[in-house]
Motif scaffolding. Sequence first.
Motif, PDB file in Angstrom:
ATOM      1  N   MET A 447       0.350  -1.313   0.315  1.00  0.00           N
ATOM      2  CA  MET A 447       0.067   0.242   0.228  1.00  0.00           C
ATOM      3  C   MET A 447       0.603   1.417   0.038  1.00  0.00           C
ATOM      4  O   MET A 447       0.906   1.903  -0.692  1.00  0.00           O
ATOM      5  N   ALA A 448       2.137   1.124   0.782  1.00  0.00           N
ATOM      6  CA  ALA A 448       2.761   2.385   0.817  1.00  0.00           C
ATOM      7  C   ALA A 448       3.140   2.449  -0.472  1.00  0.00           C
ATOM      8  O   ALA A 448       3.389   3.764  -0.904  1.00  0.00           O
ATOM      9  N   VAL A 449       4.026   1.258  -1.173  1.00  0.00           N
ATOM     10  CA  VAL A 449       4.621   1.472  -2.868  1.00  0.00           C
ATOM     11  C   VAL A 449       3.523   2.379  -3.706  1.00  0.00           C
ATOM     12  O   VAL A 449       3.584   3.079  -3.925  1.00  0.00           O
ATOM     13  N   GLY A 450       1.831   1.717  -3.753  1.00  0.00           N
ATOM     14  CA  GLY A 450       0.375   2.428  -4.265  1.00  0.00           C
ATOM     15  C   GLY A 450       1.120   3.542  -4.101  1.00  0.00           C
ATOM     16  O   GLY A 450       0.562   4.574  -4.692  1.00  0.00           O
ATOM     17  N   LEU A 451       0.862   4.222  -3.126  1.00  0.00           N
ATOM     18  CA  LEU A 451       0.449   5.527  -2.001  1.00  0.00           C
ATOM     19  C   LEU A 451       1.469   6.331  -3.279  1.00  0.00           C
ATOM     20  O   LEU A 451       1.541   7.726  -3.241  1.00  0.00           O
ATOM     21  N   SER A 452       2.983   6.478  -2.586  1.00  0.00           N
ATOM     22  CA  SER A 452       3.866   6.800  -3.447  1.00  0.00           C
ATOM     23  C   SER A 452       3.721   6.932  -4.648  1.00  0.00           C
ATOM     24  O   SER A 452       4.563   7.835  -5.290  1.00  0.00           O
ATOM     25  N   TYR A 453       3.387   6.142  -5.309  1.00  0.00           N
ATOM     26  CA  TYR A 453       3.550   6.023  -7.127  1.00  0.00           C
ATOM     27  C   TYR A 453       2.344   7.187  -7.360  1.00  0.00           C
ATOM     28  O   TYR A 453       2.602   8.353  -8.712  1.00  0.00           O
ATOM     29  N   TYR A 454       1.491   7.290  -6.779  1.00  0.00           N
ATOM     30  CA  TYR A 454       1.033   8.704  -7.373  1.00  0.00           C
ATOM     31  C   TYR A 454       1.197   9.841  -6.718  1.00  0.00           C
ATOM     32  O   TYR A 454       0.979  10.821  -7.738  1.00  0.00           O
ATOM     33  N   ALA A 455       1.929   9.944  -5.782  1.00  0.00           N
ATOM     34  CA  ALA A 455       2.458  11.284  -5.397  1.00  0.00           C
ATOM     35  C   ALA A 455       3.466  11.426  -5.963  1.00  0.00           C
ATOM     36  O   ALA A 455       3.645  12.583  -6.425  1.00  0.00           O
ATOM     37  N   MET A 456       3.806  10.349  -7.283  1.00  0.00           N
ATOM     38  CA  MET A 456       5.060  10.592  -8.113  1.00  0.00           C
ATOM     39  C   MET A 456       4.240  11.305  -9.519  1.00  0.00           C
ATOM     40  O   MET A 456       5.217  12.104  -9.556  1.00  0.00           O
ATOM     41  N   GLY A 457       2.998  11.570  -9.461  1.00  0.00           N
ATOM     42  CA  GLY A 457       2.523  11.653 -10.851  1.00  0.00           C
ATOM     43  C   GLY A 457       2.748  10.814 -11.811  1.00  0.00           C
ATOM     44  O   GLY A 457       2.206  11.595 -13.246  1.00  0.00           O
ATOM     45  N   LEU A 458       3.205   9.403 -12.043  1.00  0.00           N
ATOM     46  CA  LEU A 458       3.494   8.629 -13.025  1.00  0.00           C
ATOM     47  C   LEU A 458       2.132   8.242 -13.590  1.00  0.00           C
ATOM     48  O   LEU A 458       0.793   8.372 -13.489  1.00  0.00           O
ATOM     49  N   VAL A 459       2.318   7.464 -14.673  1.00  0.00           N
ATOM     50  CA  VAL A 459       1.426   7.293 -15.630  1.00  0.00           C
ATOM     51  C   VAL A 459       0.434   5.966 -15.073  1.00  0.00           C
ATOM     52  O   VAL A 459       1.052   5.455 -14.798  1.00  0.00           O
ATOM     53  N   GLY A 460      -0.739   6.152 -15.091  1.00  0.00           N
ATOM     54  CA  GLY A 460      -2.093   5.917 -14.420  1.00  0.00           C
ATOM     55  C   GLY A 460      -1.595   5.088 -12.810  1.00  0.00           C
ATOM     56  O   GLY A 460      -2.336   4.629 -12.369  1.00  0.00           O
ATOM     57  N   GLN A 461      -1.201   6.436 -12.140  1.00  0.00           N
ATOM     58  CA  GLN A 461      -1.402   6.968 -11.249  1.00  0.00           C
ATOM     59  C   GLN A 461      -2.431   5.964 -10.382  1.00  0.00           C
ATOM     60  O   GLN A 461      -2.235   5.599  -9.085  1.00  0.00           O
ATOM     61  N   PHE A 561      -4.269  15.666  -3.823  1.00  0.00           N
ATOM     62  CA  PHE A 561      -3.946  14.905  -2.986  1.00  0.00           C
ATOM     63  C   PHE A 561      -2.770  13.627  -3.309  1.00  0.00           C
ATOM     64  O   PHE A 561      -2.292  13.197  -2.627  1.00  0.00           O
ATOM     65  N   SER A 562      -1.684  14.467  -3.243  1.00  0.00           N
ATOM     66  CA  SER A 562       0.190  14.160  -3.842  1.00  0.00           C
ATOM     67  C   SER A 562       0.495  13.576  -2.258  1.00  0.00           C
ATOM     68  O   SER A 562       1.083  13.177  -1.754  1.00  0.00           O
ATOM     69  N   LEU A 563       0.850  14.895  -1.223  1.00  0.00           N
ATOM     70  CA  LEU A 563       0.755  15.480  -0.054  1.00  0.00           C
ATOM     71  C   LEU A 563       0.202  14.211   0.729  1.00  0.00           C
ATOM     72  O   LEU A 563       0.887  13.395   1.935  1.00  0.00           O
TER      73      LEU A 563
END
Length: 599
Positions: A447-461, A561-563
Amino acid sequence: MVVSMQKKNKMKEFIGHRWVVFVCAIWDMSFAGTSYMFGSISPVIKSSMGYNQQQVAFLSVAKDLGDNVGLLAGKISEVSPTWRVILVGVIQNVFGYGLVWLVVTHRLPSLPLWMLCFFIFLGQNGSTYYNTAALVSCVQSFPESRGPVVGILKGFVGLSGAIWTQIVAMISFPDQASLIFVIAVGPAMVSCALMFIIRPVESYNKQSSRSSEDGSGFMFIYSVCLLLAAYLMGVLMLENMFNLDHNTITLIAIVLIILILLPIIVPIFMVFFTQPQNLDQESLLQPETRTSTSTRVVDGETSASSCLVKEDKAQKQTGLPVTERPGKIVKFQAKLSRVISEAVKKLKQKNGPHRGDDFTLSQALMKADFLIMFFSIVLGCGSGLTMINNMGQICQSLGDNNVNVYISVISISNFLGRVGGGFFSEVIVRNFAYSRLLALAVVQGMMAVGLSYYAMGLVGQVYVVAISTGFGYGAHWSIAIAAASEIFGLKNFGTLYNFLTVASPTGSLFLSGFVASKIYDYYAEQQAKQRVQSLKASLNFTLPYVARNEESLVCEGNICFSLTCIIFAVVCLFAAALSLILVHRTKRFYAQLHVKSLS
């Protein structure tokens, strides 16, 4: 005559088989998760009652509390048979949501908001009785397979919203208010039909729990789960891509019902097409028993003289006749046994139960293991549930209109997390003798990895955060609940389970109210100020900024929602650290549990 008696005995065995209990519990859970349908009934409540969004939010909070506060259900399950627990849930479900339906359709006069909140709480609280009855019955019936049992049952609860959606679409009700009526009577009808079958059933043969039939049965149900998840995902894609006619929707619902009924094949095969092996095992043991008995008889005959010599010596030492000596020995042994048992009882009362014993809720609350588990669930489930509840605003902030697709992805991921979490945690316990909570730590790390992926704004976040939070949130309920039943016992499992479920809304209330919403409103207000300043610059005159209501503040962009995701990722890592602490504390207990399962 003999054939009819055999059929009668087979049917009696079938009705009382623990796999029938498990399958009936699966069916009950498939229609009990009505909390996932609140998003479908809230628009009609809002329009019919003239509520604003804040008032609808109060109804949502009442629904969440009703779905998770089930301590009374746990207490009733400890002192009453299972059918009474289900009956209380049926009464609450019908009465609560039935009154809501009557008010919304204006068959009764309008009620104050607080009364409608109470009736929604009352109606939704009925599901806690269904959950408690099913989980307690199946965990006590399958004490050696708690992970798969809890995971499968909780998984079907997560799918019930999608199941009801397809059934309602097939029936084609005239208005949306009819959906409230379905929520009021649908789960109650299913539970009433199964209330006398769902109950704790002991296995007729303790060694059968390790037989290949049980393993094959679970694998078959796992296959049905995967097939059901794939089928629902395909149906959702078809509904989003094409405008299906009513005949196609009816066919889809019929196939769905057939898939739900498939698990009944397992007990049918075990009872009617498998020869019982317990009699053969007993016959194999009988010669050995006879041999040992005859050996003792022979030894007794050949050593009679030595026994007489010992008795003569004992008589000389004690001064008692030989006929009085056995009675004195029995009395002395009984007295010694009573003294030892009383001493052990006092020692247990002084030190409290240990891991694996039966804990009451008050005893569990005094143990660090229970508190660590509770706060780990608060942090992990709270993060996941907050992200799930804010999925609409996440899509809105990114300008993505496919919110229904992401909600469906979350639902399927939630189902797979509950089923997969139970399966893989069982593998960790059985094959590697590690603590089940190691799987929980891994899930929280994912879950921490998935949330970090969204925070970085990558494709398919959005897809990544939907899958990771849905899977992780679902896995919590299969892994933690099964571990709680192992560490704190089965006697008061209903109460302990319902206390742990309070962790989810507790975490969501804190993380949503004090973290996610505050950050969202802050950035929304900053963007509103920037828009006012740009408008002032374009018009070349002073325009004071006036803070608007929170409902009108809209945040745009990944920053909204990144922060929050970064904070939630840290929270999940902290939850994983708590789970690893519990893994270390219970390492020896699970090693002993593994040895006992092999003996």
